[in-house]
Design an enzyme around this catalytic site. Sequence first.
Site, PDB file in Angstrom:
ATOM      1  N   ALA A  29      -3.703   8.165   1.738  1.00  0.00           N
ATOM      2  CA  ALA A  29      -4.192   6.707   1.891  1.00  0.00           C
ATOM      3  C   ALA A  29      -2.678   5.801   2.125  1.00  0.00           C
ATOM      4  O   ALA A  29      -1.672   6.405   1.790  1.00  0.00           O
ATOM      5  CB  ALA A  29      -5.220   6.285   0.878  1.00  0.00           C
ATOM      6  N   ASN A  30      -2.979   4.623   2.140  1.00  0.00           N
ATOM      7  CA  ASN A  30      -2.093   3.574   1.831  1.00  0.00           C
ATOM      8  C   ASN A  30      -2.349   2.345   0.858  1.00  0.00           C
ATOM      9  O   ASN A  30      -3.363   2.289   0.614  1.00  0.00           O
ATOM     10  CB  ASN A  30      -1.471   3.275   3.210  1.00  0.00           C
ATOM     11  CG  ASN A  30      -2.474   2.484   4.200  1.00  0.00           C
ATOM     12  OD1 ASN A  30      -2.973   1.635   3.561  1.00  0.00           O
ATOM     13  ND2 ASN A  30      -2.817   3.152   4.952  1.00  0.00           N
ATOM     14  N   ARG A  31      -1.408   1.588   0.729  1.00  0.00           N
ATOM     15  CA  ARG A  31      -1.565   0.496  -0.226  1.00  0.00           C
ATOM     16  C   ARG A  31      -2.254  -0.727   0.325  1.00  0.00           C
ATOM     17  O   ARG A  31      -2.320  -1.809  -0.350  1.00  0.00           O
ATOM     18  CB  ARG A  31      -0.247  -0.026  -0.895  1.00  0.00           C
ATOM     19  CG  ARG A  31       0.146   1.109  -1.494  1.00  0.00           C
ATOM     20  CD  ARG A  31       1.530   0.621  -2.378  1.00  0.00           C
ATOM     21  NE  ARG A  31       2.282   1.950  -3.070  1.00  0.00           N
ATOM     22  CZ  ARG A  31       1.831   2.347  -4.182  1.00  0.00           C
ATOM     23  NH1 ARG A  31       0.793   2.032  -4.667  1.00  0.00           N
ATOM     24  NH2 ARG A  31       2.428   3.552  -4.746  1.00  0.00           N
ATOM     25  N   ALA A  95      -4.872  -1.061   8.329  1.00  0.00           N
ATOM     26  CA  ALA A  95      -3.408  -0.204   8.110  1.00  0.00           C
ATOM     27  C   ALA A  95      -4.102   0.997   8.289  1.00  0.00           C
ATOM     28  O   ALA A  95      -4.460   1.641   7.272  1.00  0.00           O
ATOM     29  CB  ALA A  95      -2.784  -0.409   6.815  1.00  0.00           C
TER      30      ALA A  95
END
Length: 223
Positions: A29-31, A95
């Site tokens: 995943a990402n932030r 994102a």
Amino acid sequence: ASSGPLAGKHVIVTSGPTHEPIDPVRYIANRSSGKQGHAIAKAAVEAGARVTLISGPVTLPDPAGVTIVHVESAREMLQAVEKALPADIGIFAAAVADWRVANAGEQKIKKKDGALPNLSLTENPDILATISHRTESRPPLMVGFAAETEHVIEHAKQKLAKKGCDLIVANDVSTAGGVMGGDSNTVHLVTASDVETWPTLSKTDVAKKLIGHLSAMAEGAKS
Ligand code: C5P
């Protein structure tokens, strides 16, 4: 019927990160918090639009008045966007993970003595580029985001051309600003012919101002 500058328009917004499974319990995943995308969806509702918000996994509540579609992965997000078409405006603030695990396990990968799992990555579909390059039912106004840490405008211009969208909202996410997960944002609006830089604003105000800007652009495209 609703009133406002976007009355009668359908707006699709993507927001949040995507989760790409490694196995049934693990993911990449990402932030991204989804704050900016969700604020845009809210602002579009307030401007009278019918809004489909396609959200990756976030901890934010579903904004009132939107049709929400919850997805996990990039491929699910693309499918959901295609299903939501046609639309007048597409605002792709998610994102999206660039890669997913090609050999994701159907069962939990077990820890074995000394042996490390071998994850091979494969590229995810680019949702913004895929939809912007469609010949059939491409939303007439396609907006992408660009999170950059340097050469923000130059990279945004390249992205505009490569993705085939009409506008890029570029922001500097080099750590000092705390944009990722934070409540404010400094953006540049980049089109083929123009760059407009806005002062630092709350993500709510960026959303409202962006929706105002897009309403004017959509109006202009009509004549
Ligand atoms: O290439 P990059 O990820 O910097 O581009 C950002 C823009 O492209 C955002 O608008 C994002 O939502 C969109 N994007 C997408 N699908 C991807 C990657 C990015 O829609 N796989």
